[in-house]
Every structure is written in C-alpha cells, then in structure tokens.
Design a protein around this motif. Structure first.
Motif, PDB file in Angstrom:
ATOM      1  N   VAL A 787       1.092  -1.279   0.029  1.00  0.00           N
ATOM      2  CA  VAL A 787       0.207   0.132   0.033  1.00  0.00           C
ATOM      3  C   VAL A 787       0.653   1.121  -0.045  1.00  0.00           C
ATOM      4  O   VAL A 787       0.640   2.117  -0.599  1.00  0.00           O
ATOM      5  N   LEU A 788       2.133   1.304   0.702  1.00  0.00           N
ATOM      6  CA  LEU A 788       3.047   2.523   0.847  1.00  0.00           C
ATOM      7  C   LEU A 788       3.361   2.456  -0.738  1.00  0.00           C
ATOM      8  O   LEU A 788       3.690   3.773  -1.259  1.00  0.00           O
ATOM      9  N   ARG A 789       3.880   1.493  -1.194  1.00  0.00           N
ATOM     10  CA  ARG A 789       4.345   1.678  -2.674  1.00  0.00           C
ATOM     11  C   ARG A 789       3.267   2.171  -3.526  1.00  0.00           C
ATOM     12  O   ARG A 789       3.601   3.038  -4.558  1.00  0.00           O
ATOM     13  N   GLU A 790       1.952   2.056  -3.251  1.00  0.00           N
ATOM     14  CA  GLU A 790       0.883   2.582  -4.245  1.00  0.00           C
ATOM     15  C   GLU A 790       0.922   4.100  -3.889  1.00  0.00           C
ATOM     16  O   GLU A 790       0.663   5.095  -4.609  1.00  0.00           O
ATOM     17  N   ALA A 791       1.099   4.576  -2.473  1.00  0.00           N
ATOM     18  CA  ALA A 791       1.210   5.861  -2.216  1.00  0.00           C
ATOM     19  C   ALA A 791       2.263   6.678  -2.756  1.00  0.00           C
ATOM     20  O   ALA A 791       2.224   7.823  -3.354  1.00  0.00           O
ATOM     21  N   VAL A 792       3.489   5.950  -3.002  1.00  0.00           N
ATOM     22  CA  VAL A 792       4.741   6.482  -3.618  1.00  0.00           C
ATOM     23  C   VAL A 792       4.576   6.805  -5.190  1.00  0.00           C
ATOM     24  O   VAL A 792       4.739   7.898  -5.552  1.00  0.00           O
ATOM     25  N   ASP A 793       3.894   6.016  -5.744  1.00  0.00           N
ATOM     26  CA  ASP A 793       3.347   5.975  -7.213  1.00  0.00           C
ATOM     27  C   ASP A 793       2.386   6.995  -7.432  1.00  0.00           C
ATOM     28  O   ASP A 793       2.362   7.848  -8.451  1.00  0.00           O
ATOM     29  N   GLU A 794       1.423   7.282  -6.480  1.00  0.00           N
ATOM     30  CA  GLU A 794       0.295   8.203  -6.647  1.00  0.00           C
ATOM     31  C   GLU A 794       0.828   9.552  -6.683  1.00  0.00           C
ATOM     32  O   GLU A 794       0.628  10.267  -7.521  1.00  0.00           O
ATOM     33  N   ALA A 795       1.738   9.816  -5.525  1.00  0.00           N
ATOM     34  CA  ALA A 795       2.380  10.945  -5.479  1.00  0.00           C
ATOM     35  C   ALA A 795       3.152  11.310  -6.622  1.00  0.00           C
ATOM     36  O   ALA A 795       3.322  12.444  -7.188  1.00  0.00           O
ATOM     37  N   ARG A 796       4.038  10.281  -7.227  1.00  0.00           N
ATOM     38  CA  ARG A 796       4.919  10.634  -8.252  1.00  0.00           C
ATOM     39  C   ARG A 796       4.108  10.796  -9.674  1.00  0.00           C
ATOM     40  O   ARG A 796       4.515  11.908 -10.289  1.00  0.00           O
ATOM     41  N   VAL A 797       3.262  10.454  -9.807  1.00  0.00           N
ATOM     42  CA  VAL A 797       2.207  10.466 -11.015  1.00  0.00           C
ATOM     43  C   VAL A 797       1.501  11.822 -10.699  1.00  0.00           C
ATOM     44  O   VAL A 797       1.398  12.589 -11.886  1.00  0.00           O
ATOM     45  N   GLY A 798       1.172  12.160  -9.618  1.00  0.00           N
ATOM     46  CA  GLY A 798       0.402  13.614  -9.397  1.00  0.00           C
ATOM     47  C   GLY A 798       1.453  14.898  -9.175  1.00  0.00           C
ATOM     48  O   GLY A 798       1.024  15.712  -8.989  1.00  0.00           O
ATOM     49  N   GLY A 799       2.633  14.552  -9.441  1.00  0.00           N
ATOM     50  CA  GLY A 799       3.633  15.627  -9.238  1.00  0.00           C
ATOM     51  C   GLY A 799       3.835  16.362  -7.912  1.00  0.00           C
ATOM     52  O   GLY A 799       4.088  17.289  -7.570  1.00  0.00           O
ATOM     53  N   VAL A 814       8.908   0.692   7.056  1.00  0.00           N
ATOM     54  CA  VAL A 814       8.268  -0.448   7.000  1.00  0.00           C
ATOM     55  C   VAL A 814       9.061  -1.586   6.106  1.00  0.00           C
ATOM     56  O   VAL A 814       9.111  -2.637   6.668  1.00  0.00           O
ATOM     57  N   ASP A 815       9.790  -1.024   4.945  1.00  0.00           N
ATOM     58  CA  ASP A 815      10.276  -2.288   4.230  1.00  0.00           C
ATOM     59  C   ASP A 815      11.954  -1.865   4.214  1.00  0.00           C
ATOM     60  O   ASP A 815      12.438  -1.025   3.949  1.00  0.00           O
ATOM     61  N   ARG A 816      12.688  -3.009   4.835  1.00  0.00           N
ATOM     62  CA  ARG A 816      14.073  -2.859   4.764  1.00  0.00           C
ATOM     63  C   ARG A 816      14.881  -2.932   3.372  1.00  0.00           C
ATOM     64  O   ARG A 816      15.776  -2.502   3.358  1.00  0.00           O
ATOM     65  N   GLY A 817      14.068  -3.220   2.540  1.00  0.00           N
ATOM     66  CA  GLY A 817      14.438  -3.250   1.084  1.00  0.00           C
ATOM     67  C   GLY A 817      14.447  -2.100   0.379  1.00  0.00           C
ATOM     68  O   GLY A 817      14.806  -1.815  -0.849  1.00  0.00           O
ATOM     69  N   ALA A 818      13.983  -0.929   0.879  1.00  0.00           N
ATOM     70  CA  ALA A 818      13.395   0.373   0.173  1.00  0.00           C
ATOM     71  C   ALA A 818      14.632   1.303   0.693  1.00  0.00           C
ATOM     72  O   ALA A 818      14.382   2.640   0.782  1.00  0.00           O
ATOM     73  N   VAL A 819      15.797   0.906   0.549  1.00  0.00           N
ATOM     74  CA  VAL A 819      16.750   1.854   0.751  1.00  0.00           C
ATOM     75  C   VAL A 819      16.927   2.865  -0.294  1.00  0.00           C
ATOM     76  O   VAL A 819      17.124   4.085  -0.119  1.00  0.00           O
ATOM     77  N   ALA A 820      16.754   2.629  -1.795  1.00  0.00           N
ATOM     78  CA  ALA A 820      16.804   3.742  -2.699  1.00  0.00           C
ATOM     79  C   ALA A 820      15.601   4.748  -2.386  1.00  0.00           C
ATOM     80  O   ALA A 820      16.113   5.854  -2.749  1.00  0.00           O
ATOM     81  N   ASP A 821      14.413   4.412  -1.958  1.00  0.00           N
ATOM     82  CA  ASP A 821      13.510   5.349  -1.760  1.00  0.00           C
ATOM     83  C   ASP A 821      13.894   6.327  -0.564  1.00  0.00           C
ATOM     84  O   ASP A 821      13.496   7.382  -0.591  1.00  0.00           O
ATOM     85  N   LEU A 822      14.487   5.545   0.623  1.00  0.00           N
ATOM     86  CA  LEU A 822      14.948   6.355   1.598  1.00  0.00           C
ATOM     87  C   LEU A 822      15.979   7.515   1.006  1.00  0.00           C
ATOM     88  O   LEU A 822      16.004   8.749   1.675  1.00  0.00           O
ATOM     89  N   LEU A 823      16.905   7.005   0.278  1.00  0.00           N
ATOM     90  CA  LEU A 823      17.909   7.804  -0.185  1.00  0.00           C
ATOM     91  C   LEU A 823      17.226   8.832  -0.914  1.00  0.00           C
ATOM     92  O   LEU A 823      17.626  10.213  -0.916  1.00  0.00           O
ATOM     93  N   ASP A 824      16.284   8.628  -1.687  1.00  0.00           N
ATOM     94  CA  ASP A 824      15.556   9.753  -2.510  1.00  0.00           C
ATOM     95  C   ASP A 824      14.851  10.884  -1.521  1.00  0.00           C
ATOM     96  O   ASP A 824      14.774  11.788  -1.704  1.00  0.00           O
ATOM     97  N   ALA A 825      13.988  10.146  -0.531  1.00  0.00           N
ATOM     98  CA  ALA A 825      13.537  11.028   0.270  1.00  0.00           C
ATOM     99  C   ALA A 825      14.351  11.899   1.138  1.00  0.00           C
ATOM    100  O   ALA A 825      13.980  13.107   1.284  1.00  0.00           O
TER     101      ALA A 825
END
Length: 921
Positions: A787-799, A814-825
């Motif tokens: 669900v959090l990945r859906e949130a990321v996608d919604e925000a990306r598409v919405g600008g 929540v996800d230990r594998g989301a290092v790339a997302d953490l770096l972007d954030a």
C-alpha cells in the motif's frame, strides 16, 4: 536643483559609486534593477543625471525618461520617451511608431510592441552594458509599467540595468507590483537617499554664495532645509536676495538673529519667481494649472493669465531664460522642478484655481464640439477640479472617461466616478449607474473591500435588469473574497427572490455561497440545474463555470472540477481578459486541491497571456497558484519568497481569503523546516473565516502544535476541523494527520479506528493528494509495504514531490529493502530544508547499514553578503523590525532572509543561529 549646484556634485558620492558599481556587475549578473528613493528635492534626479553622464562617458548606451502627472495620463509615454532618447535605428523607429496609438490596436498589438521594445533594449546592450533610466517612476503611466513588467522579464539575460527614482511615500501600486515581478528574475538594489550632512550643506551654500561661510550660517540653512539639497539652494539664494548675509573677513555670515528670519522651505521656493515682473509671475502661475503647456496653447495660456497674448509670449520666454520652465522634448514645456510647480499651484487661492481650471475645460469642451482631438483624461481632470455641483455635462465627461479606462486604469476610473458622484444631487437618476461603474472599477483594481460599498448603494437604486444583475454579481464576488459569506448569501437570496428572471451567474454565485456556509447538499443539488441554464454572454459563461469548478472542488468532485474549468476557458471565446480569468481561477482552484499537473498548465498559459495582453487583474489567484504549486513541488525557498512579496499587497487590497491561504502554507512549510520562532507569529494570527482556508490552517496549525509538543492541542484542532460526514474541505488530509499523530504517540487503536473512517470518507475521491495521503497513513498503520508503494506511485504520477518523499520515508520504515526510496526522500528533505524528516531518513539508513549522503549545498559558510549582514545583526540580538530599519528592508524581507539562513546553516531558531556564528568566529 538638488545636490548638484553648477557643475559640482555634493554629498552623494557613496550613493553614486553604489549605482555605478551595480552597472559593473551587469555583464555577469544579467538584468539588475536599482531603485533610488527619497523625499522630493533630496537629490534623486541629480543622482540619476550624474549617473547617466558617467555611464555615457564610459561608452554605455543610456535610454532615459522623466515622468510627471501629465505624462502619466499618456499611454506608454515613459517607454516611448526613453526610446526617443537613443539613436534612431530602424528598431527604435518601429517601436516608437508602434507606441503611437493613432489607430485602434488589434488583439496582437501588445505582444508585437513588447517584442519590438525588447529588441531595442537587447540591441543597446549587444556590445557593452546598457542602462534604462526612469526618473519619477511613481509618475510613470500604468501602461508603461505593464509593458516594462513583460519586456524586462524577456531581457533578464542581457547586460542591462534599470535605474529608477521614486518618492519614498508614493501612491502608485503599479510600481511595487513591477518591482515585485522583477525581483523574481533579477537582483533589485535599493538606494535610499537620506538628508545631507551639515558639511555637505555648507559646501552647497558656499557654492551658491560664492564664498566660504561661517558655521552659524551653514547650520541655519541645514536646519531650515532639513538636509534637503534643493531647499538648501533656495534658502541660501533667498537669504542673499534679502540681504540677510554679509561677508565678514573671508566668510559669509548672517546679519540678523536666526529667530528674526521668517523663511520656510515653501517660501524659499516661491522666492525663485519673486524677482520676476508681475506679468511673468502671472504666467508662471497659469502654467502651474496646466502642469505642462504646448506652444499652440499660448492663446489659452493668455486667457488663463488674463494677459494679452503678446505679453504672455514675452513672459513665457522669460521663464525659459530663468530656467524656471524647461522644454520637455516634443511634449511641451514644464517646470524645471516639480516642487516649483507645486508651490506656485498652492500659492493660487482655491477659488482662483477652480476658475482657471474651468477656463481650460471650457476651451477643451469647445474644441471637442468643433471636432478637434481632445485628451479625454485631461478634460476630465480639469472638469474634476472646476465643475460646480449639478454640472451634468461634467458628470457625463467623467463617466465616459471612467468607462473608457475601467480596465486599463481602474484606480483612475474609480476616482473619476467618485468625483462625478460628488457633483450629482442625491436623487439624480445618474447616481445608480455611476455607483455601479465605480464598484466594477474597484473590483477590477483588485480592491474587493472598497467595491462593496458603492455596489450596495447602486443596488438600492438600480431597477431590475441586466445592469442590476451585473452589479449584484460583482458585489457578491467582492463579499466572497473578503469573507462576508453569510451577508452575501442573504443578498443573493434577496436578489433571486425579487421576482425578476435572474441570470445563471447569480445562481452560480449563490451556490458557491451555500458551500461556504456549510449547506453542502443544497449546493450540490444546484450544480446540475445551473449547468443547464442558458448563458447570455462569454463573460457570464466564464463566471458560471468558474463558480461550478470551485464548488465541485470544495465537494471533492475533482473530475468535474477539471471539466468545469475547461468549459470556463472555452466560454471565453478567445477574449484575452476572459481567458485570463478562466485560467487564473482554474489554476488557483486546482493548485489548492493538489491537482498539480492541471493547475501548472493553466498557470503557464495565464502567465503567457498576461505577458501578451498586459494588465494586473487576477493577481491574487495567480499568486495563490504559484505558492501552492511551489509547496507541493518542493520549491520551498521560492514558495516563501513569493509569500513574502504577495502578503502585503493582498492585505492592502483586502483579498483576505487568498492571504489566509498563503499564511497557512507558510505556517506548514516553516513548521516542517523547524523554524518555530517564525511559525509562532503565524500561529498567533486570527483563524481564517472561510471554510476551506480555515481547514488548511487547521492542518498547518496541528503540525505546529505537535512540533511544539502540544499533542493534545494538535488532536483537538484536527478533530474539530472535520465534520461528522467528512464533507468539509481537506477532510481526508486532516484525518490523515490525525492518524499519523496518534500512531506516532502509541495510540494505535485510535489510529486504526480513524483509518477505517478515512476509508469510508475517501472511497470516491480522486485527487492525487487525497489518494496519496490515504495510502500512506493506512500503509503505515497496517505496516503494509504494498500500500505504501501505491502511495509513492500516486504522488509521483500526481507531481507531489514532498508528499512522494513522505511516502518513501514511510515505506523505508516498513520495508528494509526500500533503501533507494529512503535515499530519494533524504535528498528531497535536505533540499527543502525539512531537517527533522531528513534526520529521520538518515537514522533509518544507518539502521539498515546504508551510507548516509553528505549534506551538500547548505553547509555553513555559503551565506551571501546580504544574508551575512542579516545573520550578524541577529547574532547581536536585534529584532527583525530593527534589522529591517538598519538595512532599509521591510520586516517581511528580513523573514525571507532568515528562512534562507536557517536552511543553509541547518538551524531552526535565533539562538541556534547565534551559536553557529559564535563557533565560526
């Protein structure tokens, strides 16, 4: 005269060096603006003249123009005069011819003229820096100001400097808007001319008297002139002509006690014309009535002066020889200094002034009756100064001039209506139409608060019909903008209940008021009925569909919002002003709803249209759209700078709803940045009265209280802001913040109950901001990475740049594998200055064994010189108000500087800033 006497230049060497120094920066910096300000006579014109001389000596091209209250009534006079002052190339001739409005311009004229003027300025700066010099900027005509706002933006990369002088306390809002717009694209340097020192005044007196002076004489002139060089010259001359000074040894001194001298600044100016003979002085007084006179008006001048024409010719030549009157290129003759004309004008008694204005207006009326060309604004001005009560002919002339200038010069139009109303008897049938015209002019000038009074007065007298309906819509719109919703709804009900057939625009305005007074179901039921109503004009179509777009946005039907905004634009039928209205309202509505992509293209088109069409309408809506889009897009420095520039103007124009929106966004941004001392001032302001802005304010206020540690206060604000059925504005993001607040403080069960309510409320909502918020908080509460990945996608598409970073941070927690997302954030939080979130993302990266990026671009030691000055004064314990006074800035500008400083040094309070600077020392 000012600080230049003869060929000497006194007391402004530092200011002159500063202005010339700016020109030296131009090749690297592109467009730079210098604004010289000060009281009349303080030396602004002399400083500009000396600057022009030195720049020309260096081989720089200089286009210069002076303006006054006469040229201000001539469209594009300032731009045309400046162009005429440079060598007449083909481009210059084409631009000047385009600005000579001898024929009615077509729809593309403004854009083509701007292109021609931009080409001239670019050509002047092709080989070396060039200067555009505008003296008395506060007297520049509105049309030139509008054109300069467009043209100068197009040449920001050229090595060009705009040098302008303006009185300190002027009343031309167009000047400040021009400077605000230029500050977005260029450096603006402000030079304030203060009174001269006693030593500089002594040098002026010595030059006037031709001999050294003793300290007592120099001190007396300095005190009486208040350090003003123009008055110092006139007082010194008067003392000499009155035989009140004598040379004793090698120095001049006073021959009487200072207490025996009766000489004020005004009396000294009038003594400039005292040596003239009676006829010449009479002609000088007559010229002060004209302000500027042409040679073909000598006959009329003779009539005003009550002298034979031959005598007037001789006297006029005498004024020229005495340099009291000077030639003003091809526009006639004017006083060598405005203060001379003002003093002569005030010397004439009020009854005589009125009589002389009446002589001029009678001649102009006669010329017009014989088919001769007459300046309608000049005629209206003389009639306004001379017409007696009940003069219906004068009323008609002023009403016609007001109608002709309602869109191009609405403030002038409103003033003409006000003067015409003064002339009319209370029961005159023309009153209603004039009041309605005044109402519309004030609304067009973005002064809704001022428009309401004359509009209501007009409605008391106007009979049923189209004119009454148009006036009612303007009054209702103005009441809406200043937050008088309940009163406006009562007025709308009364208008619709009067029995006459009401236009769709009036129904649409009432439906909007229903939303803003909490009657949501009624408003939604009205939408379909209004949509089916016929519209009688393009203007009405734009109003109707604009209102429907706002209504559906408030009620979360955002798919219909976009459709109605498109239909408003289509209704404009290619008319530039109506297209701008549709685009501006659509952009602000969409931006406040988080419809980033839709609002962005509307804003771009609106700004392009403003450049082509000119004008200053819909500034509040466009500024609101810019600020909201910068907020969502993570351009927070720009966002705060825009708020700082726009807030004062919106407050002065009583566009309170837009102002409340800007303040709510500023509170939100400053809280995320940790600038809680600045945020505290915003949090202490009165809660907005409009339902949408009060909820946006609640969202920001809850964040601020939570950051201060007042969790219960934050919960209370959020709970009170959302009604039972979730139909209030921003209900989903408010519930989302409540869920995050409870979850972060261990109230997991309450967070889950609120999340369940949020699912129901948000079931049919389509806005990206809402969908992102719902998925982020539910994913966080349920610890659901999908669900959090859906949130990321919604925000990306919405600008939604910042919202995407928040969703990525939640995903990383929540996800230990989301290092790339953490770096972007982490990168986004660092860029926007949200250091609390940045530290949280960095901490999680360290937990996961990932490398935390080094903080770059905002390290200590990268402050600009101006930021360093502000920071050092903060370190010394000075308040913003005192810093503003010391540096000649506004307090709002100091706040903008502090925001940049805090972000660069990664601090959040004045105390932390002082500690950092102490450490650097």
């Amino acid at each position: 005269m000012s600080s230049v006497v003869g060929r000497a230049f006194f007391g402004r060497e530092a200011e002159l060096a500063a202005v010339v120094g700016v020109v030296e920066r131009v090749p690297a910096a592109g467009l730079v603006v210098v604004v010289v300000s000060g009281e009349p006579g303080i030396g602004k014109s002399s400083l500009l003249a000396e600057t022009c001389r030195r720049l020309r000596d260096r081989g720089c091209a200089v286009a210069a123009a002076e303006s006054d209250d006469v040229s201000r009534r001539i469209p594009y006079a300032a731009v045309a005069t400046a162009l005429r002052s440079v060598a007449g190339s083909g481009d210059v001739r084409a631009a000047v011819e385009a600005l000579d409005l001898t024929t009615a311009p077509d729809a593309t004229w403004f854009g083509r003229s701007c292109e021609l003027v931009a080409r001239v300025l670019t050509g002047l700066a092709a080989e070396r820096p060039a200067a555009l010099v505008l003296d008395d900027l506060d007297q520049v005509d509105d049309d030139s100001l509008a054109m300069l706002a467009v043209v100068l933006r197009r040449v920001t990369a050229a090595p060009l400097v705009l040098i302008a002088a303006a009185r300190t306390h002027h009343r031309n809002p167009g000047v400040e808007e021009l400077l605000d717009r230029l500050e977005r694209h260029a450096d603006v340097v402000r030079v304030r001319l203060e009174p001269l020192s006693g030593g500089d005044v002594a040098r002026i007196v010595e030059t006037v008297l031709g001999t050294p002076v003793d300290d007592g004489l120099a001190h007396e002139v300095h005190v009486r002139a208040d350090g003003n060089p123009f008055f110092a010259v006139e007082i010194a001359r008067s003392l000499r002509e009155l035989d009140l000074v004598a040379v004793d040894g090698d120095r001049a001194r006073l021959t009487v006690s200072p207490s025996a001298i009766r000489l004020t600044r005004r009396e000294a100016v009038l003594r400039r014309v005292a040596p003239l003979d009676r006829d010449t002085r009479a002609v000088a007084r007559a010229v002060s009535i004209f302000r500027r006179v042409r040679l073909d008006q000598i006959g009329l001048l003779a009539r005003v002066a009550s002298l034979p024409e031959e005598a007037v010719v001789d006297a006029f030549d005498g004024l020229l020889r005495a340099h009291i009157v000077v030639r003003d290129e091809d526009r006639g003759y004017r006083f060598s200094h405005a203060l001379v004309g003002e003093a002569l004008y005030q010397e004439i008694g009020p009854a005589q002034r009125r009589h002389l204005h009446s002589l001029i207006s009678a001649r102009l009326l006669d010329d017009r009756a014989r088919g001769l060309a007459v300046d309608e604004m000049e005629l209206a001005w003389h009639l306004a100064e001379s017409a007696p009560p009940g003069d219906l002919r004068a009323v008609r002339v002023m009403a016609q001039a007001a109608a002709a200038n309602r869109t191009t010069a609405p403030e002038t139009a409103a003033a003409l209506c006000a003067r015409a109303l003064e002339l009319l008897p209370v029961a005159a049938p023309e009153r209603a139409g004039l009041l309605a015209s005044q109402c519309r002019a004030l609304a067009h000038a973005s002064r809704p608060g001022a428009a309401i009074g004359p509009g209501l007065a007009a409605l008391e007298e106007l009979p049923p019909g189209p004119e009454r309906s148009r006036c009612a819509v303007v009054v209702l719109s103005s009441m809406f903008l200043v937050g008088r919703f309940a009163e406006a709804l009562r007025l709308a009900d009364a208008e619709l209940g009067a029995g006459a057939e009401a236009p769709a625009a009036l129904h649409a305005q009432r439906a909007l008021l229903l939303v803003f007074t909490g009657r949501h179901a009624e408003a939604l039921a009205e939408v379909g009925r209004i949509e089916a109503m016929p519209v009688t004009s393009a203007a009405e179509g734009v109003v109707v569909f604009d209102r429907l777009a706002v209504i559906t946005s408030m009620l979360f039907r955002h798919d219909r919002t976009v459709d109605y905004a498109n239909r408003a634009l289509a209704s404009a039928d290619g008319q530039a002003v109506l297209e701008l209205q549709a685009l501006a309202v659509g952009a602000s509505t969409g931006a406040l709803a988080g419809l980033v992509h839709d609002a962005s293209w509307r804003l771009r088109r609106a700004e392009e249209l403003r450049e082509r069409a000119g004008g200053h309408a819909f500034r509040g809506e466009l500024e609101m759209a810019r600020v909201a889009l910068d907020w969502f897009g993570g351009e927070w420095d720009t966002c705060l700078e825009r708020v700082g520039r726009a807030a004062a103007e919106l407050e002065s124009r009583q566009e309170l709803m837009m102002l409340d929106g800007l303040r709510a966004i500023e509170l939100e941004v400053r809280t995320w940045r940790g600038e809680l001392d600045v945020a505290a001032r915003l949090a202490a302001l009165e809660v907005p009265g409009s339902p949408n802005m009060s909820r946006l304010h609640a969202l920001a206020m809850a964040g601020y209280l939570a950051a201060r540690g007042d969790v219960e206060g934050a919960r209370r604000v959020l709970v009170e802001a959302v009604d039972d059925d979730g139909m209030t504005a921003y209900s989903c993001v408010l519930l989302g913040r409540l869920i995050e607040l409870d979850f972060s403080h261990g109230r997991v069960a309450e967070a889950r109950r609120t999340a369940q309510r949020l699912r129901v409320v948000a079931a049919e909502r389509v806005a990206p901001w809402t969908r992102t918020t719902v998925r982020r908080v539910i994913g966080l509460v349920e610890q659901d990475a999908a669900v959090l990945r859906e949130a990321v996608d919604e925000a990306r598409v919405g600008g939604l740049v910042f919202e995407q970073a928040r969703a990525q941070l939640a995903l990383g927690l929540v996800d230990r594998g989301a290092v790339a997302d953490l770096l972007d954030a982490y990168a986004v939080f660092q860029r926007v200055g949200a250091h609390g979130l940045r530290r949280q993302a960095g901490g999680r990266l360290r937990e996961l064994g990932a490398k935390v990026p080094r903080a770059r671009g905002r390290a200590a030691g990268v402050l600009t010189a101006a930021e360093e000055n502000v920071a050092r004064l903060v370190q010394q314990g000075m308040r913003n108000r005192d810093i503003a006074a010391a540096l000649h800035y506004s307090p709002r500008t100091i706040e903008v500087y502090l925001s940049r400083i805090y972000a660069k040094l990664r601090v959040s309070s004045r105390l932390e800033l002082a500690r950092v600077l102490d450490g650097r020392a």
